[in-house]
Design an enzyme around this catalytic site. Structure first.
Site, PDB file in Angstrom:
ATOM      1  N   GLY A 263       5.917 -32.863  24.225  1.00 16.74           N
ATOM      2  CA  GLY A 263       5.962 -32.070  23.010  1.00 16.74           C
ATOM      3  C   GLY A 263       6.925 -32.662  22.003  1.00 16.74           C
ATOM      4  N   ALA A 264       8.108 -33.070  22.493  1.00 12.21           N
ATOM      5  CA  ALA A 264       9.123 -33.647  21.615  1.00 12.21           C
ATOM      6  C   ALA A 264      10.214 -34.238  22.489  1.00 12.21           C
ATOM      7  CB  ALA A 264       9.702 -32.603  20.671  1.00 12.21           C
ATOM      8  N   MET A 265      11.111 -35.010  21.859  1.00 18.05           N
ATOM      9  CA  MET A 265      12.182 -35.691  22.587  1.00 18.05           C
ATOM     10  C   MET A 265      13.476 -35.613  21.805  1.00 18.05           C
ATOM     11  SD  MET A 265      13.217 -37.327  25.144  1.00 18.05           S
ATOM     12  CE  MET A 265      14.915 -37.872  25.311  1.00 18.05           C
ATOM     13  N   GLU A 266      14.575 -35.331  22.515  1.00 18.20           N
ATOM     14  CA  GLU A 266      15.840 -34.977  21.869  1.00 18.20           C
ATOM     15  C   GLU A 266      16.753 -36.162  21.600  1.00 18.20           C
ATOM     16  OE1 GLU A 266      16.855 -34.526  26.381  1.00 18.20           O
ATOM     17  OE2 GLU A 266      15.114 -34.224  25.103  1.00 18.20           O
ATOM     18  N   GLU A 300      14.857 -28.878  20.998  1.00 21.05           N
ATOM     19  CA  GLU A 300      15.318 -30.261  20.880  1.00 21.05           C
ATOM     20  C   GLU A 300      16.665 -30.342  20.160  1.00 21.05           C
ATOM     21  OE1 GLU A 300      13.774 -32.132  22.764  1.00 21.05           O
ATOM     22  OE2 GLU A 300      11.974 -30.916  22.984  1.00 21.05           O
ATOM     23  N   GLU A 322      17.459 -29.213  31.006  1.00 19.95           N
ATOM     24  CA  GLU A 322      16.199 -28.605  30.575  1.00 19.95           C
ATOM     25  C   GLU A 322      16.150 -27.095  30.806  1.00 19.95           C
ATOM     26  OE1 GLU A 322      14.373 -29.973  28.638  1.00 19.95           O
ATOM     27  OE2 GLU A 322      14.656 -32.125  28.932  1.00 19.95           O
TER      28      GLU A 322
END
Length: 894
Positions: A263-266, A300, A322
């Site tokens: 979905g997304a990456m931090e 994120e 997480e």
């Protein structure tokens, strides 16, 4: 691609690295076919461990040069490792030059190309596909990055941290220098290069510092980024207000890309997002999309502290970042919802997701603890257990020490561990040490079993009323079923938030035996033994127990309540979660007997009247009504059964929906008319709730009309589809037509595609809707196979593959589990096909078969044959091999 011979990695074997990397200077000469990467590292030997060779990870790289302190050095390559046997004992500089091939990287891990630009995804082990490195989370270094590329093709050059310098080079090229002052592990590295445009916003935070916020997307998508920017601003303000955690860089950047496995990456200061988790407009996105994007942007951003500033010592501690960050984004979303009813709806939605995804995982072949003991492929452990169950563990900390106590614990956690790579035990110690004398403090060791024991505990609750003594005793018992590798479980610490109601619906004061006086009408009992009893005094009648309020622990509760008692909770309970739970239990009480027996279902008057009361209530919000009147999913029903017949479940749910649609026809019509939203679009909870109930009512009305041959409601649905001013109403009308198999469904689908053929994320919805449509005589399965040949379908794009294939295999049990085994053949073909392109996506699709041993025949044998076929392929990736082998081993264990 890594093949399936990867070793089993054990948590107990963790060793600190022989060397540390303290600083990294990276230079990229970006070209799609062959990118040159030069890495200059300052290396320091770890004096705390025995001396050994320097081993650097690397995959699919072409090595050009290795220098130590400017001189050539002897090295060897051992599998995927670059090994230097005689590295100096003193600090030294290591320079490595290599190339990688971004345009051939279909796995989308490491450095890859998408839509004419360069992007990275380094979590969990993607950095080793960029250059040789100690690619592990406990090696934290300060990064400086120089990017060089063709200016016309890649005018935007981004990396982590702060921009130091940019300018022109010869031959139409340009450069940008970035520096991140905060040490970080390699999995948080990021770079982006492409032809992008940005929405920008300058803010001043509570601490008085100015920051630049930027959201980068491809040209044409800028208008769809306003909601993401607003969500980012709200997240920054919330984290500083709630946990005193400020934004710590001069700028914060988000970049959207359409080819992305997650979905997304931090990545520190440079979050990379799947466009599906970033882009929304009322015309192209639903209310659910708006809510999801707000939550993901927050998630994120919150990782900036819970994951970046304090990170994981090793990947077994993944839930440390997480689970904690999911909890934080859930809290944020509830606070954004503001009203108590909207907060309750958010909690219900989170629990529905947990039960739909994590509970089945707990009872399947891949069941694992929140902190696993071993893995073959870490990509396979980005799971609902790590994320959603991990969040529930964090929520239980807060329940046991209180909201204020939890915030104290968080403060201590950052005071102790800022800039470190730590473990779940470190987090537990901080929460506990900040709250001496709490319900947690005497039970910490037992509480930490939530990290080590897999499975969903079962809690049985029974009440005993003594009229003469005016007491009511609650007997609680817990058990945790065996899971792969764990047969005998110890008792867990389970907080049970509860209240008692009279049969007339009054909340009763709670006074435990031995207490001087009653203390309110709600409290938390702590079950930490196999069996415990709690006696309440001063009661004139046997109460109705409202247990596990707000879903205070991730367990399955058997409270033995009758339908009459569940109806009391549905009508009167002050806890909205348990009111909703009563509606689901009442539905299950009617569905499960007919699924087990195969008999016809006929709804009784008491149930219909109870649902009618919900629909007509002027005390309940529309959003809550929509949830309470939605039947349990076919997957959740399957979870209640020892032997699963997907076709029987599908038939029972279909019959119940039709009877509910018919019995409440007038009420559905009144609800549809009463929940129209006038004026401009807003994704606020009230408006969203009205649209949700109107869409459910329309679906019921069209379903009833198609069965009775009435064209009025299908016609109204088609007109609503054409005239809709937002995607929520348009998709609601289209769904009503497709799910009821109305004659106007196909014209509507064709019109939808024509309207949105240039909107990839909307076309994903078009594919997904057809993949999830209720099966009838194999028509949906045949349609999915046909859609695989559609010009807009591509297996290489994860969003598109998930929209169609996962919709069928994971979310449409009746269409997938066929008596002729065609669904399993389709699944095996797709797993093998995807494995050659993108092992991570293939591994997730392979998880569909986690619970195959619980299927009834002939499904069980056919599923086994499909699994064996996949297992027979010799060059499977480790992502797929681990999942398939564990699925087959479950049968042997049984």
């Amino acid at each position: 691609m890594r093949e399936g011979t990867a070793p089993l990695i054990h948590r107990e074997d963790y060793c600190a690295p022989v060397y540390w990397i303290r600083t990294v200077d990276l230079c990229f000469d970006l070209e799609p076919a062959k990118t040159l990467v030069t890495s200059k590292m300052q290396i320091e030997r770890n004096s705390a461990v025995a001396h050994g060779p320097l081993r650097l990870h690397g995959e699919e790289l072409t090595l050009l040069r290795v220098l130590i302190n400017g001189e050539s050095v002897s090295f060897r390559q051992e599998g995927d490792e670059l090994v230097i046997d005689n590295a100096p004992d003193a600090d030294f500089a290591l320079e490595i030059r290599n190339t990688c091939a971004p345009e051939k990287n279909t796995a989308l891990s490491g450095l890859y190309t998408s839509g004419g630009g360069f992007f990275t995804q380094c979590e969990a082990e993607g950095f080793r596909r960029i250059t040789y490195f100690l690619d592990r989370p406990d090696v934290m270094a300060v990064y400086s990055v120089l990017l060089r590329a063709d200016k016309a093709r890649y005018p935007v050059l981004l990396s982590n941290g702060n921009l130091l310098e940019q300018g022109a080079l010869d031959n139409g090229r340009h450069f940008a220098k970035w520096h991140d002052p905060f040490p970080k592990p390699s999995y948080l590295f990021a770079l982006v290069a492409g032809d992008l445009v940005a929405r920008e916003q300058r803010i001043t935070t509570r601490s008085g510092k100015d920051h630049l916020l930027q959201v980068y997307v491809r040209r044409g998508d800028l208008e769809k980024t306003e909601h993401a920017m607003n969500s980012l601003i709200a997240s920054i303000a919330w984290d500083e207000a709630r946990f005193k955690l400020p934004l710590d860089l001069e700028r914060f950047m988000i970049v959207g890309v359409s080819d992305f496995n997650m979905g997304a990456m931090e990545n520190k200061g440079l979050n990379i997002f799947n466009t599906s988790a970033l882009l929304v407009s009322p015309a192209t996105a639903t209310d659910a999309d708006f809510n999801r994007i707000e939550a993901i942007v927050a998630h994120e951003y919150f990782h900036n502290w819970t994951g970046n500033r304090v990170t994981c010592r090793d990947w077994f501690q993944l839930s440390l970042k997480e689970g904690l960050t999911v909890f934080r984004d859930q809290e944020f979303s509830m606070d954004m919802a503001a009203a108590p009813s909207a907060r309750a709806v958010k909690r219900i939605e989170d629990v529905r997701n947990l039960r739909a995804m994590q509970f089945p995982e707990d009872s399947g072949a891949m069941a694992h603890a929140v902190r696993p003991d071993s893995y073959v492929e870490i990509n396979n452990f980005y799971t609902p257990t790590i994320y959603e169950k991990g969040a529930e563990v964090v929520r239980m900390y807060q329940t046991l020490v209180g909201r204020e106590g939890f915030e104290k614990g968080m403060t201590l956690y950052f005071e102790r561990h800022d800039g470190q790579a730590v473990t779940c035990d470190d987090f537990a110690a901080a929460i506990n040490d900040a709250n001496p004398g709490s319900e947690l403090s005497t039970r910490l060791d037992a509480f930490k079993r939530w990290y080590s024991q897999a499975g969903t505990p079962r809690v049985q609750a029974r009440g005993r009323f003594d009229a003469s003594a005016r007491t009511w005793t609650l007997d609680l018992a817990q058990a945790n079923p065996p899971t792969p590798g764990q047969d005998d479980k110890l008792s867990q610490v389970i907080p049970v938030r509860m209240g008692l109601l009279s049969h007339a619906g009054a909340a009763l004061p709670l006074q435990l035996q031995g207490e001087d006086a009653a203390a309110g009408t709600e409290r938390v009992l702590v079950l930490d033994k196999a069996e415990q009893s709690f006696t309440f005094v001063g009661l004139d009648e046997a109460p109705v127990a409202s247990l596990l309020r707000q879903f205070s622990a991730p367990v399955v509760l058997d409270d033995g309540l009758t339908d009459a008692e569940l109806l009391v909770l549905l009508k009167f309970d002050t806890d909205a979660f348990n009111r909703w739970e009563a509606s689901q239990r009442l539905a299950l009480n009617r569905l499960l007997p007919v699924v087990r027996s195969g008999e016809e279902l006929t709804l009784d008057t008491a149930y219909i009247d109870g649902m009618r009361a919900v629909l007509r209530s002027d005390q309940l919000d529309s959003a809550f009504k929509a949830l309470a009147l939605t039947l349990p999913s076919e997957g959740y029903i399957a979870e209640q059964l020892d032997v699963i017949d997907p076709q029987r479940i599908h038939a029972a749910v279909g019959t119940m929906q039709l009877q509910l649609a018919r019995a409440l026809r007038d009420d559905w019509q009144a609800a549809f008319e009463a929940n129209q939203v006038a004026g401009g679009y807003s994704a606020d909870p009230v408006s969203s709730g009205k649209r949700a109930l109107a869409n459910l009512a329309l679906q019921m009305l069209v379903l009833d009309a198609v069965q009775t041959g009435n064209d009025i409601w299908p016609g109204r649905a088609y007109q609503r589809f054409k005239d809709a001013g937002n995607m929520t109403e348009r998709m609601g009308a289209l769904t009503a037509l497709v799910f009821a198999r109305a004659g106007l469904a196909q014209p509507a689908l064709e019109r939808f595609h024509a309207l949105f053929k240039h909107e990839p994320l909307v076309i994903d919805k078009w594919f997904a809707l057809q993949g999830r449509a209720p099966e009838l005589d194999g028509q949906v399965f045949a349609r999915v196979k046909q859609l695989m040949q559609h010009p807009d379908f591509s297996l290489k794009n994860p969003n598109r593959a998930r929209s169609l294939i996962f919709s069928l295999c994971l979310f449409n049990p009746a269409a997938f589990h066929r008596t002729d085994a065609a669904g399993y053949v389709f699944w095996a073909d797709r797993v093998l096909e995807l494995d050659a392109i993108n092992p991570q996506v293939a591994g997730r699709l392979a998880r569909v078969m986690d619970r195959w041993t619980k299927l009834a025949e002939p499904y069980r044998s056919a599923a086994h044959e499909a699994l064996a076929r996949v297992a027979a392929k010799p060059d499977l990736s480790s992502d797929v091999r681990e999942v398939i082998d564990r699925a087959l081993n479950v049968e042997h264990a049984a």
